[in-house]
Design a protein around this motif. Structure first.
Motif, PDB file in Angstrom:
ATOM      1  N   ARG A 328       0.843  -1.195   0.000  1.00 56.41           N
ATOM      2  CA  ARG A 328       0.000   0.000   0.000  1.00 56.41           C
ATOM      3  C   ARG A 328       0.881   1.249   0.000  1.00 56.41           C
ATOM      4  N   PHE A 329       1.902   1.215   0.844  1.00 59.11           N
ATOM      5  CA  PHE A 329       2.789   2.375   0.949  1.00 59.11           C
ATOM      6  C   PHE A 329       3.538   2.608  -0.370  1.00 59.11           C
ATOM      7  N   ILE A 330       4.147   1.557  -0.888  1.00 54.60           N
ATOM      8  CA  ILE A 330       4.945   1.718  -2.101  1.00 54.60           C
ATOM      9  C   ILE A 330       4.057   2.066  -3.296  1.00 54.60           C
ATOM     10  N   GLY A 331       2.897   1.425  -3.375  1.00 54.66           N
ATOM     11  CA  GLY A 331       1.970   1.712  -4.471  1.00 54.66           C
ATOM     12  C   GLY A 331       1.524   3.167  -4.455  1.00 54.66           C
ATOM     13  N   GLN A 332       1.093   3.633  -3.291  1.00 51.52           N
ATOM     14  CA  GLN A 332       0.595   5.007  -3.203  1.00 51.52           C
ATOM     15  C   GLN A 332       1.713   6.018  -3.441  1.00 51.52           C
ATOM     16  N   GLN A 333       2.870   5.771  -2.848  1.00 49.83           N
ATOM     17  CA  GLN A 333       3.954   6.744  -2.979  1.00 49.83           C
ATOM     18  C   GLN A 333       4.534   6.747  -4.389  1.00 49.83           C
ATOM     19  N   SER A 334       4.519   5.613  -5.057  1.00 53.74           N
ATOM     20  CA  SER A 334       5.000   5.587  -6.444  1.00 53.74           C
ATOM     21  C   SER A 334       4.140   6.504  -7.305  1.00 53.74           C
ATOM     22  N   VAL A 335       2.845   6.451  -7.098  1.00 52.88           N
ATOM     23  CA  VAL A 335       1.941   7.331  -7.852  1.00 52.88           C
ATOM     24  C   VAL A 335       2.212   8.788  -7.461  1.00 52.88           C
ATOM     25  N   GLN A 336       2.298   9.049  -6.167  1.00 54.06           N
ATOM     26  CA  GLN A 336       2.504  10.415  -5.681  1.00 54.06           C
ATOM     27  C   GLN A 336       3.783  11.019  -6.277  1.00 54.06           C
ATOM     28  N   LEU A 337       4.862  10.249  -6.273  1.00 57.03           N
ATOM     29  CA  LEU A 337       6.139  10.785  -6.742  1.00 57.03           C
ATOM     30  C   LEU A 337       6.177  10.965  -8.260  1.00 57.03           C
ATOM     31  N   HIS A 338       5.284  10.266  -8.974  1.00 58.94           N
ATOM     32  CA  HIS A 338       5.178  10.492 -10.408  1.00 58.94           C
ATOM     33  C   HIS A 338       4.336  11.723 -10.724  1.00 58.94           C
ATOM     34  N   GLY A 339       3.614  12.216  -9.729  1.00 58.30           N
ATOM     35  CA  GLY A 339       2.751  13.358  -9.994  1.00 58.30           C
ATOM     36  C   GLY A 339       1.619  12.976 -10.930  1.00 58.30           C
ATOM     37  N   GLY A 340       1.141  13.954 -11.708  1.00 58.97           N
ATOM     38  CA  GLY A 340      -0.054  13.770 -12.532  1.00 58.97           C
ATOM     39  C   GLY A 340      -0.024  12.535 -13.422  1.00 58.97           C
ATOM     40  N   VAL A 341       1.123  12.245 -14.021  1.00 60.91           N
ATOM     41  CA  VAL A 341       1.148  11.094 -14.935  1.00 60.91           C
ATOM     42  C   VAL A 341       0.911   9.785 -14.179  1.00 60.91           C
ATOM     43  N   GLY A 342       1.113   9.810 -12.864  1.00 59.27           N
ATOM     44  CA  GLY A 342       0.887   8.610 -12.060  1.00 59.27           C
ATOM     45  C   GLY A 342      -0.564   8.160 -12.051  1.00 59.27           C
ATOM     46  N   VAL A 343      -1.473   9.076 -12.309  1.00 58.15           N
ATOM     47  CA  VAL A 343      -2.887   8.696 -12.305  1.00 58.15           C
ATOM     48  C   VAL A 343      -3.449   8.560 -13.720  1.00 58.15           C
ATOM     49  N   THR A 344      -2.575   8.386 -14.697  1.00 67.21           N
ATOM     50  CA  THR A 344      -3.077   8.142 -16.057  1.00 67.21           C
ATOM     51  C   THR A 344      -2.934   6.670 -16.422  1.00 67.21           C
ATOM     52  N   MET A 345      -3.889   6.206 -17.255  1.00 64.09           N
ATOM     53  CA  MET A 345      -3.866   4.835 -17.761  1.00 64.09           C
ATOM     54  C   MET A 345      -2.618   4.577 -18.604  1.00 64.09           C
ATOM     55  N   GLU A 346      -2.179   5.642 -19.265  1.00 62.96           N
ATOM     56  CA  GLU A 346      -1.101   5.515 -20.216  1.00 62.96           C
ATOM     57  C   GLU A 346       0.208   5.095 -19.547  1.00 62.96           C
ATOM     58  N   TYR A 347       0.419   5.563 -18.324  1.00 63.22           N
ATOM     59  CA  TYR A 347       1.677   5.272 -17.643  1.00 63.22           C
ATOM     60  C   TYR A 347       1.600   3.950 -16.895  1.00 63.22           C
ATOM     61  N   GLN A 348       2.736   3.259 -16.849  1.00 64.63           N
ATOM     62  CA  GLN A 348       2.754   1.930 -16.246  1.00 64.63           C
ATOM     63  C   GLN A 348       2.570   1.978 -14.718  1.00 64.63           C
ATOM     64  N   ILE A 349       3.022   3.074 -14.105  1.00 68.38           N
ATOM     65  CA  ILE A 349       3.125   3.078 -12.644  1.00 68.38           C
ATOM     66  C   ILE A 349       1.771   2.832 -11.965  1.00 68.38           C
ATOM     67  N   GLY A 350       0.698   3.423 -12.554  1.00 70.66           N
ATOM     68  CA  GLY A 350      -0.630   3.239 -11.968  1.00 70.66           C
ATOM     69  C   GLY A 350      -1.086   1.789 -12.015  1.00 70.66           C
TER      70      GLY A 350
END
Lengths: 382, 399
Positions: A328-350
């Motif tokens: 949970r921690f790593i998943g959430q923080q990975s998105v946070q540190l990617h900023g906006g692109v972290g919440v897009t379908m296009e990027y792998q991190i989400g």
């Protein structure tokens, strides 16, 4: 004590990594997820060719006699590549139930076909009211001549839509929440009375809601003791949890790696954002969470086959709780540190974030397993 | 891959455990179990018992008394010592200055100091931190000026643990004020009886006297007490701190404390039932146990990798051990606070010396709050946890 891989294990790891690098890049995975059926028959055939589909089966069962470490290596690689194929459903859960509960004849009839990639299995167990309690089963199996008649509904059958054979848990005696009176039945997915509603899961995998209405099976469909299947279910679920822990470690590792690369390349205020201490410290905390999770995934792998069920279950629950929290921690923080692109379908991190989130809910989330660990008297004894 | 100890390792563990059981004086054991600090005499007595057995300095090179144990056996030895529970050998000698001396020191220094450290004939303390140089250690200002065959030292060190008992102090001193800050530092061994050395106590929030300020006023130190090369002290300090972090996880100490928490929570009542039956408490405890189990395995992974590492090169993963290990030491002292509840409150200023007054509340309560307060230090010393995160970001992640 020894943390080294054998030569064979290193070879296995390398060949799985190579196969996935070639066949399972992020774009290839996207196409597989979007395809009819949502999985790749071509990749499945490659898995069979590499021996992965019979990996944990003994040689007499048509497999390769791999142990928990081999499974761990494969699942970690699957986690890194976000593999959506029904490996857990078919090989670990389905294959595990047949290995641990099935007769020699049942094993001979099914496992070689699984190993060859010709037969897919799914475990039809979880029901709406059960939440995470493995014993909570309302589906019934009524004796019918020499055979049985099954009635009930299973909501979350992993890869149930693509399976050839379902392994259905059903109550042969007692009330819904009794620990005894459970049986396991082999059911042809196309048998009369079986209806399946396939659906995609949040993390790009497949599942099905399976409804059983007066489904007739013969006496040879029973796996093991028709009144005492719970120990086998618990054992196989513990093996599945250990496999999921390894998959989560692979996904966390890739998620962190991708995040660190992003921190090194993304420029703001005229500098790579990885130069900012607040982000460096967050990343360091992710390293700590990952290493703690990796350690517990190893413990789960080692303990999943332990002879003492009590000890095994405490260790596996402890591991699942740790994995859930770290993921949970790593998943959430990975998105946070990617900023906006972290919440897009296009990027792998989400997509890593979504898979990690779903792994937490599979077979009991962190809170559930924390409770089980506490009830077992904790992990620090002796 | 196998997390279990081999039969040989288990046999070794049994041998160590049996020896500790037979050799550890009961009054020392009781003092530690009840949360008191071991006294100076306790530390000396125990160190000499170990030395007589040949186990005082297992991690040293064999020619100076090391045992040639594998990293796993070293780990087992350390863990069994914490579980016994026996006093941890005074780290400033055996774990800190000795490896610097046998790695970088002269033959004369090795012969002079190492045997006396192993037998704790000399009590050592550490002169690194200064009032203006904490996390930014390299900004230290204590000066050492060469005058003939002496260095003349002026300045102040602080947080000097157990300096009140010390015969010797190893110091980082500035020998070249013109050089860039890391470059002009040297590693000096100073006899505490030298004129001009003054020790002043600092009382910590638990009421204890553990740390001190040490002042140097024209202290003349013979040049033969310089370790290694002049102005290379920073390298030796980094080497020393890297060694310090491995032991700092103190998994065995936290495990022993968990045992004690379970014992006490089985007798302390809450809501008419033993506290251990309270679901919220049990889950809080289990969460700490899970992290501790994970840390134990993480530590074993670092230990197992040690055999393959270049001698003296610390693993950056040891920063993970330091962060998690200190957090869990703090979490376990905090759980003991939860166990004792309101009876954490009475404060006995004389509890360390052993009071003649009967305690208010249960006799095991006295040290719980002081230890909780005191243990806040573990995420501050040895390179604060924030510094450890800097190290991970740089050395592990390349940020």
């Amino acid at each position: 004590m020894d943390f080294d891989l054998t030569e064979e294990q290193r070879l296995l790891k390398d060949s799985v990594d190579r196969l996935l690098a070639d066949a399972y890049g992020f774009d290839a995975r996207k196409r597989i997820v979007a395809s009819e059926g949502g999985v790749s028959p071509a990749v499945w055939a490659q898995f069979a060719e590499l021996g992965l589909l019979g990996l944990p089966f003994s040689e007499e069962q048509g497999g390769f006699g791999g142990g928990p470490v081999e499974t761990m290596l494969v699942m970690e690689a699957f986690g890194r590549a976000l593999v959506v194929e029904p490996y857990l459903a078919t090989v670990i859960l389905g294959g595990g139930l047949i290995r641990h509960a099935g007769s020699a004849a049942q094993q001979a009839a099914i496992l070689p076909a699984v190993a060859a990639g010709e037969r897919r299995l799914a475990f039809a167990h979880a029901e709406r009211q059960a939440r995470y309690d493995l014993f909570d089963v309302a589906t019934t199996a009524r004796p019918d001549g020499e055979g049985w008649v099954l009635d009930g509904q299973k909501g979350l059958v992993l890869h149930g839509d693509g399976a050839d054979t379902l392994i259905v848990s059903a109550r042969t005696a007692g009330a819904t929440r009794d620990l005894t009176g459970l049986g396991l039945f082999l059911v042809d997915a196309s048998a009369p009375g079986v209806s399946r509603r396939g659906y995609p899961t949040q993390d790009g995998q497949r599942a099905a809601e399976v409804t059983l209405t007066g489904v007739r099976v013969g006496p040879d469909a029973v796996l093991g003791d028709p009144k005492g299947a719970l120990p086998a279910i618990e054992r196989v679920v513990d093996e599945a949890i250990a496999a999921l822990c390894a998959e989560a470690v692979g996904a966390m590792e890739a998620s962190l790696q991708s995040t660190v690369e992003y921190l090194k390349t993304r420029q703001q205020f005229g500098t790579p954002i990885g130069a900012f201490q607040v982000l460096q410290h967050r990343s360091a905390e992710m390293v700590v969470a990952l290493e703690q999770a990796r350690s517990m995934a190893m413990l789960a792998a080692m303990m999943a086959t332990a002879p003492d069920a009590r000890e095994r279950r405490a260790a596996v629950s402890g591991a699942k709780a740790q994995i859930g929290r770290s993921a949970r921690f790593i998943g959430q923080q990975s998105v946070q540190l990617h900023g906006g692109v972290g919440v897009t379908m296009e990027y792998q991190i989400g997509h890593y974030f979504k898979r990690l989130t779903m792994i937490d809910t599979l077979f009991g989330d962190a809170d559930h397993h924390l409770g089980l660990t506490a009830d077992a008297g904790g992990l620090i004894n002796s | 891959m196998d997390l279990r100890f081999t039969d040989k390792e288990l046999a070794f563990r049994d041998e160590v455990r049996a020896f500790f059981k037979q050799a550890l004086p009961p009054q020392i054991r009781n003092r530690i179990t009840s949360g008191h600090h071991p006294t100076k005499d306790d530390l000396v007595t125990w160190q000499r018992i170990l030395n007589a057995k040949g186990w005082a300095v297992p991690h040293w090179p064999a020619e100076w008394g090391g045992t040639d144990w594998t990293p796993v056996e070293q780990y087992i030895f350390q863990e069994e010592m914490q579980l016994a529970p026996a006093p941890q050998p005074l780290p400033f000698g055996v774990n800190m200055v000795a490896p610097v001396i046998y790695t970088f020191g002269s033959e004369a220094q090795k012969r002079r100091f190492l045997p006396r450290i192993a037998n704790i004939d000399d009590w050592w303390c550490q002169g690194f931190s200064e009032p203006g140089a904490g996390s930014d250690l390299a900004s230290l200002k204590t000066r050492a000026e060469r005058q003939g065959d002496c260095f003349v030292v002026n300045g102040q060190k602080t947080w000097t643990t157990l300096a009140q008992h010390a015969d010797w102090i190893f110091c980082l001193v500035r020998t070249d004020p013109a050089a860039k800050k890391q470059m002009g530092i040297s590693f000096l061994l100073i006899d505490m009886k030298t004129p001009g050395v003054t020790v002043c106590p600092i009382q910590t929030i638990d009421g204890g006297h553990e740390v001190n300020e040490v002042f140097f006023d024209d202290v003349r130190v013979p040049v033969e007490n310089l370790v290694g090369e002049e102005n290379r002290g920073w390298d030796y300090a980094k080497f020393l701190l890297g060694n310090e972090r491995v032991g700092i996880a103190r998994v065995g100490v936290s495990k022993e404390r968990i045992r004690r928490i379970k014992q006490l929570a089985a007798v302390e009542m809450s809501g008419g039932r033993p506290l251990i039956e309270d679901r919220r408490f049990r889950e809080k405890l289990a969460a700490v146990e899970i992290e501790l189990k994970a840390l134990e395995i993480t530590q074993m992974r670092v230990v197992a990798a040690e055999g393959r590492r270049e001698r003296g090169k610390p693993d950056p993963a040891s920063s993970v051990l330091k962060i998690k290990g200190s957090e869990l030491q703090q979490a376990t002292t905090e759980l003991l606070m939860d166990v004792i509840g309101p009876y954490a409150m009475p404060y006995d200023p004389h509890s360390e010396e052993g009071s003649n007054e009967p305690p208010v509340g249960p006799d095991w309560a006295a040290m719980i709050a002081p230890n909780y307060f005191n243990t806040r230090k573990v995420s501050i010393y040895g390179g604060s946890n924030e510094i450890q995160k800097n190290i991970i970001a740089k050395a592990v992640l390349g940020l």
